[in-house]
Design a protein around this motif. Structure first.
Motif, short mmCIF file in Angstrom:
data_model
loop_
_atom_site.label_atom_id
_atom_site.label_comp_id
_atom_site.label_asym_id
_atom_site.label_seq_id
_atom_site.Cartn_x
_atom_site.Cartn_y
_atom_site.Cartn_z
N VAL A 181 3.06 3.72 -4.24
CA VAL A 181 2.03 2.89 -4.87
C VAL A 181 2.60 1.50 -5.16
O VAL A 181 1.94 0.47 -4.91
N ALA A 182 3.81 1.45 -5.70
CA ALA A 182 4.44 0.17 -6.01
C ALA A 182 4.65 -0.66 -4.75
O ALA A 182 4.50 -1.89 -4.76
N LEU A 183 4.99 -0.01 -3.66
CA LEU A 183 5.17 -0.72 -2.40
C LEU A 183 3.85 -1.32 -1.93
O LEU A 183 3.81 -2.49 -1.49
N ASN A 184 2.77 -0.55 -2.03
CA ASN A 184 1.46 -1.08 -1.64
C ASN A 184 1.05 -2.24 -2.54
O ASN A 184 0.50 -3.26 -2.06
N LEU A 185 1.33 -2.13 -3.84
CA LEU A 185 1.01 -3.23 -4.75
C LEU A 185 1.82 -4.47 -4.40
O LEU A 185 1.30 -5.60 -4.44
N SER A 186 3.07 -4.27 -4.04
CA SER A 186 3.91 -5.41 -3.67
C SER A 186 3.39 -6.10 -2.42
O SER A 186 3.35 -7.34 -2.34
N MET A 224 15.09 4.40 -1.64
CA MET A 224 15.82 3.26 -1.13
C MET A 224 15.37 2.87 0.27
O MET A 224 15.36 1.68 0.63
N LYS A 225 14.98 3.84 1.05
CA LYS A 225 14.51 3.53 2.40
C LYS A 225 13.07 3.03 2.38
O LYS A 225 12.70 2.13 3.13
N MET A 226 12.25 3.60 1.52
CA MET A 226 10.84 3.23 1.47
C MET A 226 10.64 1.86 0.83
O MET A 226 9.89 1.02 1.33
N TYR A 227 11.28 1.61 -0.28
CA TYR A 227 11.08 0.38 -1.04
C TYR A 227 12.45 -0.25 -1.26
O TYR A 227 12.98 -0.30 -2.36
N SER A 228 13.02 -0.74 -0.18
CA SER A 228 14.39 -1.25 -0.23
C SER A 228 14.51 -2.49 -1.12
O SER A 228 15.56 -2.74 -1.71
N ASN A 264 -0.69 -4.19 -12.93
CA ASN A 264 -0.53 -2.84 -12.37
C ASN A 264 0.91 -2.58 -11.95
O ASN A 264 1.46 -1.48 -12.15
N GLN A 265 1.52 -3.56 -11.32
CA GLN A 265 2.91 -3.42 -10.90
C GLN A 265 3.82 -3.16 -12.10
O GLN A 265 4.73 -2.32 -12.04
N ASP A 266 3.57 -3.87 -13.18
CA ASP A 266 4.39 -3.68 -14.37
C ASP A 266 4.23 -2.27 -14.92
O ASP A 266 5.20 -1.63 -15.36
N GLU A 267 2.98 -1.78 -14.93
CA GLU A 267 2.77 -0.42 -15.43
C GLU A 267 3.44 0.62 -14.55
O GLU A 267 4.05 1.58 -15.04
N GLN A 291 -4.68 9.63 -4.61
CA GLN A 291 -6.10 9.59 -4.93
C GLN A 291 -6.37 8.89 -6.26
O GLN A 291 -7.47 8.38 -6.48
N CYS A 292 -5.36 8.90 -7.13
CA CYS A 292 -5.56 8.29 -8.45
C CYS A 292 -4.94 6.90 -8.56
O CYS A 292 -4.93 6.31 -9.65
N GLN A 293 -4.44 6.37 -7.46
CA GLN A 293 -3.63 5.16 -7.56
C GLN A 293 -4.43 3.91 -7.93
O GLN A 293 -3.84 2.91 -8.36
#
Length: 1248
Positions: free
Chosen positions: A222-227, A305-309, A266-269, A174-176
């Motif tokens: 969140v990082a995966l969605n940003l990627s 590792m499985k989510m964000y390989s 955002n990805q860097d943060e 919710q805060c992403q």
């Protein structure tokens, strides 16, 4: 990258419009980073002012819907009555209104989740660092209780853990788009969790690690969605830029470029946050001392590792999983394997795992033999996934280490290994398999069946075919149910160029086919793999019936052909004859298969005529038993064939027996062979069929009696005649038990039982080992069947049949066990090969178990078990489990008699040692030490409950004391008794005595002692000294005086001027009487008879002289020893008369004290007490520290204060022993005595 310790916690943004997911409609604006204003600390006034603004739907910052007002965030999540989404939305609203107040609530949420009762105040939040807050919370933590929410059991707390993880995930989701980038909320939470994860308090460390790992997982998402958004934005930018100049939209290019820049920021943060959590929490906690914390870390890194390989599936992160596979805790190793399974399952990720696989493959293979079965199962499943990804990774040796696990007794391991085997050998189909026929010898299943047979033969475990079938059943049941292909391989001629099955391959195929049929019809694993039969579902029952019908239709036609082809092969015939047991016999009638039934009966009858092998004949007997079922219409047809066959065999037996027993002629080998073969057939069928109408008892009895008279009867004939006669008696008993027989039948059976038992008893002395073993086994079974158990369950009419063995029969049975069972492997020269030795040991174990059952069921006297129990240590590896179970069952029957049997076994070993070594043996010899070790093992079998075994232990000591003083001294008068060293063995059981019972046993010991014995200090008297010390250890710790047998309570009564005759309090000796009649008798006899008290210890350690001011006038010499005037003035008597030993000791000590006073010029101390402190030989004699000073009260007034209001007639004051005494007791502790493990202050709970 931001390290955990560098995170800022006091920044905020001005003028920012706060948004939640519900407010964001434009997907492009969702990833826009909020503008950053001037950052600085709020003033106190601003914080106070901001705290006055409250969010909607909340009172004092707390949720207030659904009647849950004034509940903290922790309580709301724990109750779980509100949706997590709404709880998070409410918190976000309050954060928008006042982020300090909301953040304080979130901090307290994590504190309370750890089980801490304290709370962080606003003052603490404003003015204290995280480390100071954590230190303060640690001080308020309830350290007395080790429970905290994550460690508590029960459904509510399990649900709480799930709710906690869900709350963190939803909060970040919710805060992403906004709040997590404000450099305030996330920095504060990460800093707090990092500090808590480094706490010494387990609750803080466990809870914060779980929260931090779930927080990291949410950030990875969140990082995966940003990627993904960055990739989409970059693709849109490239597409737009590649357009022609006329069609290109420069404004859109600028917007896409700006959006990509914001996404990158955002990805860097997010990466900084993940780095802070990984380095601040994971790096330290994945090797935490608590296994649950390590499990959390490994579980979550597997998810990352499985989510964000792209970011995590590399050697920098995989190494942590590989290292943790060596963890000592099985649950951690298990979590490593399950994490890796999620990675190897995806073919896309296999390429990135090549280096990891090559590095840790050997470890994974070794984990298939893990001591934790769950770990072994998951290791095999992981190797199966590795095998699916590439055939070249696992070597042949790696695969073979998994292959043999299909024979494991643990079914999940075996099933996992079976799946691995199936994937390796059966799942690869080449192009040449496309054109194969669906049935027959050339079908694909026939080829796979050949492969299964070859694997079964190569494994060299032919007796475990059922285990192999069960292992493959879940993954290859369709293959194992292809009966047509199996039958075709056995009956059809091979095609040109096809290799025919060898003899061993045919035998293996028949065994596998039989095991598959059994598994299909019984629907449960073989013996040794199942814990119990599960209830079949309706679908499984229908499948079972359909399969059974198919089996009957298939094998009803093929079985006669198979029997005809392999009629001369005993092994194959034995397996083939078991198929009719699984037939649906109704199919013979409904399917009009009567002609095939006739063919089957002819083949079985021919097999009976051709074979004399016992296994084959018993298989034929069971086949007729399965087919002779009165419920089916084929019964008459089968019964006629059976009766004709038995008539022929019994008539032939009677005819041959007459010629064989004819007087004046010596039977030749041919006659003996024909008699034996016929007797084998009759015995095999008598096992499953009632043949009483042919009256075989007379013929067999004549045969056995002739063997005893002539002594030249072949042993095989005698053995089968004994077995056949035993079956005759059992079938006769079955008919009598039904109640339809007459009184004459009962009398006849009674005579037969006694005559046959006498016959077996006479054969126990045969020179043939086979005959003796058969006679012994039958005798044990018969004695058990015809014991008093036979009249139970309303069968009182069978009481005349009860047969109890006399003393001679019991003795012969016991001698047989001692001669035939308790032999060393080296002495057993009957076989040289290892398999033969194992088989011989198995036979001896069965013989011992048969005799032990007679002890357990009270058929023979329990004392006969003494000769068995004394072999416990010597033959522990071979029979230890049987003997230990027998002792346990015997103790349940009669504790006292079992104790007497145990002490009898020790006495027998002691006498044997005396016969071998003589009376002057060395007590450090291996024989004596072995007896002591056996006594220690016997002591351990009594358990820790001294109340339940109180009477038995007391009787054990009584018998042991009597045995020790039973024989006079071989050295003449004045020497130690012959068996005195037995007291050293008996002392092993002293720790099992209660305190009051130790005094009683000590009094009983004194009855056997003379005055000279008490004064002896030679080595030969050490057993008596050590045994007395073991009885006094712990028995006098609760008294004011340390003089053995003299309680200070008498001194206390004398101070209060209460005569002993009016005392109502029972003495300790009176209180310790046992409830059992025999034990009570000897205890009462000890207490009522006049006894001679003896000194408590052989060494006089020190003498304490107390000042006169600490003693009352009545507290003189007589007050301490509680002696009457008559006893004080009684002169010494001659040794051969009854001595007043107390007077002798009094006179000797008085003389010694007078001499000491004269030498030390203490004449003024005459008339006052001397306390003689006597201790065991384990203490140094030159230690003159008075132990009594620590035990006695420091002043008489203090003692009076404590004793005020206490009625000494009804209450005992138990003072704890001195520290000095406790330290000395710990010099040689008995680790099996609870009194030496627990503090005496715990055992002696004070009354005030």
């Amino acid at each position: 990258m931001i390290a955990a310790q560098d995170l800022q916690t006091d920044f905020y943004q001005e003028g920012h419009s706060w948004l939640s997911d519900n407010d964001l409609e434009d997907p492009e604006s969702q990833n826009a980073k909020p503008g950053k204003g001037k950052k600085g600390k709020k003033t106190l006034g601003e914080k106070v002012k901001g705290s006055e603004v409250k969010g909607h739907g909340r009172v004092n910052g707390h949720h207030q819907e659904n009647g849950m007002e004034n509940l903290s965030l922790f309580e709301i999540v724990k109750l779980g009555k509100s949706a997590t989404q709404s709880v998070v939305d409410d918190w976000i609203e309050s954060y928008k209104a006042d982020r300090d107040s909301a953040l304080l609530e979130l901090i307290n949420f994590f504190i309370h989740c750890s089980g801490c009762k304290g709370a962080v105040s606003s003052e603490m939040f404003r003015h204290m660092q995280n480390s100071e807050i954590i230190r303060k919370m640690t001080e308020e933590f309830d350290e007395d209780s080790g429970d905290y929410p994550l460690a508590m059991s029960g459904p509510m707390w399990k649900k709480f853990k799930v709710s906690l993880c869900e709350f963190i995930a939803v909060l970040i989701r919710q805060c992403q788009y906004s709040i997590i980038y404000d450099e305030y909320m996330m920095d504060t939470v990460i800093s707090l969790l990092t500090g808590l994860s480094d706490s010494q308090v387990r609750a803080f460390r466990h809870t914060s690690t779980l929260a931090a790992m779930k927080l990291m997982t949410a950030l990875v998402n969140v990082a995966l969605n940003l990627s993904i958004n960055m990739d989409n934005t970059q693709r849109q930018y490239e597409t737009e830029r590649n357009k022609s100049i006329g069609k290109r939209a420069n404004e859109r290019l600028e917007l896409l470029l700006q959006k990509r820049k914001e996404l990158q920021e955002n990805q860097d943060e997010i990466e900084n946050m993940m780095n802070a959590i990984f380095k601040g929490v994971f790096i330290h906690r994945y090797r935490d001392v608590i296994a649950e914390i390590r499990v959390v870390c490994i579980e979550e890194i597997g998810v990352w590792m499985k989510m964000y390989s792209e970011a995590f599936l590399n050697d920098s992160y995989l190494k942590y999983v590989g290292w943790t596979m060596y963890d000592k805790q099985g649950e951690v190793r298990l979590k490593c394997l399950t994490a890796l399974q999620g990675l190897y399952y995806s073919r896309e990720l296999n390429a990135r795992l090549e280096l990891f696989t090559s590095r840790f493959k050997d470890r994974i293979v070794s984990m298939t033999l893990d001591k934790e079965y769950d770990v072994a199962v998951q290791a095999i499943k992981l190797l199966t996934l590795v095998l699916q990804s590439s055939d070249e990774v696992l070597t042949a040796e790696d695969c073979e280490s998994v292959y043999h696990l299909v024979y494991s007794a643990h079914r999940p391991v075996a099933v996992a290994a079976g799946e691995f085997l199936y994937k390796k050998l059966f799942s690869h189909h080449g192009p040449e398999d496309e054109g194969r026929p669906r049935r027959g010898r050339q079908c694909l299943n026939a080829s796979l069946i050949r492969t299964t047979v070859l694997f079964f033969l190569e494994s060299e475990l032919h007796e475990h075919g059922a285990y192999l079938v069960d292992s493959l059943w879940d993954c290859a049941s369709e293959l194992l149910k292809d009966w047509e292909s199996m039958i075709s391989l056995l009956l059809d001629e091979p095609y040109p160029g096809e290799e025919a099955l060898t003899d061993s391959q045919e035998a293996a195929l028949i065994e596998i086919m039989l095991c598959a049929v059994r598994q299909t019809c019984e629907c449960h694993p073989p013996i040794g793999r199942s814990t119990g039969r599960r209830v079949l579902t309706a679908k499984e029952k229908k499948t079972q019936l359909d399969d059974r019908t198919k089996i009957t239709e298939t094998f009803a036609v093929a079985l006669p052909l198979l029997l005809a082809k392999y009629s001369v092969d005993p092994e194959k015939i034995t397996n083939l004859l078991q198929f009719p047991q699984y037939f649906d016999l109704e199919i013979y009638t409904t399917g009009r298969l009567e002609k095939h039934l006739d063919a089957l009966l002819r083949q079985v009858r021919d097999v009976v005529e051709k074979h004399t092998d016992t296994d084959v004949l018993e298989a034929c007997s069971m086949t007729f038993h399965a087919l002779c079922n009165e419920e089916f219409t084929i019964y008459n047809r089968v019964d006629i064939v059976r009766s004709q066959m038995l008539d022929e065999q019994i008539d032939k037996f009677h005819r041959l027996l007459e010629d064989f027993l004819q007087e004046g002629e010596e039977p030749d080998e041919d006659d003996a062979y024909h008699v034996l073969s016929t007797l084998k057939r009759i015995t095999a069928f008598h096992n499953a069929h009632d043949l009483t109408k042919w009256d075989l008892f007379t013929s067999n009895y004549r045969l056995l009696n002739s063997g005893l008279q002539n002594g030249d009867m072949p042993e095989q004939i005698v053995a089968h005649a004994l077995q056949c006669t035993h079956y005759i008696i059992l079938w006769h008993l079955a008919k009598v038990s039904e109640g339809s027989s007459t009184k004459d039948d009962l009398v006849l059976l009674q005579r037969q039982v006694r005559a046959f038992s006498m016959m077996c008893q006479r054969y126990l002395s045969s020179i043939s080992t086979t005959v003796k073993e058969q006679a012994f086994t039958i005798l044990c079974d018969a004695l058990l069947i015809f014991s008093y158990q036979i009249v139970s369950s309303g069968r009182e009419a069978l009481e005349p049949l009860v047969f109890s063995p006399d003393a001679s029969l019991q003795s012969e049975l016991l001698n047989f066990i001692l001669d035939q069972v308790f032999v060393d492997q080296d002495e057993d020269s009957s076989t040289d090969d290892e398999a033969g030795k194992i088989e011989a040991l198995h036979k001896r174990r069965n013989l011992l178990a048969a005799f032990c059952k007679l002890i357990i069921y009270n058929v023979v006297e329990m004392k006969t078990g003494a000769d068995i129990f004394k072999q416990y240590m010597r033959y522990y590896n071979d029979y230890g489990d049987i003997i230990k179970e027998t002792m346990s069952k015997a103790r349940q029957i009669d504790k006292i008699q079992c104790a007497k049997t145990l002490i009898l076994s020790l006495q027998q070993l002691f006498n044997e040692m005396l016969n071998d070594l003589g009376c002057n043996f060395d007590r450090s010899s291996s024989a004596f030490c072995g007896i002591k070790e056996l006594a220690r093992r016997f002591c351990l079998t009594f358990g820790l409950d001294q109340i339940k075994t109180r009477e038995a232990i007391a009787m054990l000591h009584k018998d042991g004391i009597e045995f020790a003083f039973k024989e006079p001294s071989p050295q003449g008068e004045g020497g130690p008794p012959l068996n005195l060293a037995f007291l050293d063995i008996l002392s092993e059981f002293s720790s099992k005595l209660l305190r009051q019972d130790k005094k009683t046993v000590h009094l009983y010991l004194e009855r056997f002692m003379t005055f000279q014995m008490a004064l002896q200090r030679d080595d030969c008297w050490l057993p008596l000294i050590s045994y007395r010390n073991s009885l006094q250890a712990g028995a006098d710790d609760d008294t004011l005086s340390v003089i053995s047998g003299m309680s200070s309570r008498s001194s206390a009564r004398s101070r209060r001027s209460k005569p002993a005759a009016t005392s109502k309090r029972k003495l300790p000796e009176e209180e310790s009487s046992c409830s059992s009649s025999d034990v009570s008798a000897w205890v009462h006899h000890v207490q009522s008879a006049p006894h001679t008290p003896v000194m408590s210890s052989p060494h006089i350690v020190s003498t304490v002289l107390r000042d006169a001011k600490k003693l009352r006038p009545e507290q003189g010499y007589m007050g301490i020893y509680s002696m009457s005037n008559e006893m004080q003035h009684t002169p010494l008597q001659q040794p051969h008369q009854h001595m007043d030993y107390n007077s002798q000791v009094t006179w000797m000590i008085a003389q010694k004290q007078q001499q000491d006073r004269a030498n030390l010029q203490y004449g003024k101390m005459k008339g006052h007490i001397q306390h003689t402190i006597r201790r065991g030989s384990g203490l140094m004699e030159d230690d003159e520290e008075p132990i009594v000073e620590d035990v006695m009260m420091s002043s008489e007034e203090r003692l009076d204060d404590l004793n005020e209001g206490m009625d000494f007639d009804t209450m005992d004051i138990d003072l704890p022993p001195s520290k000095n005494r406790r330290e000395r007791t710990e010099l040689k502790p008995d680790y099996f005595d609870p009194a030496s493990i627990m503090d005496d202050s715990v055992l002696n709970v004070s009354m005030f």
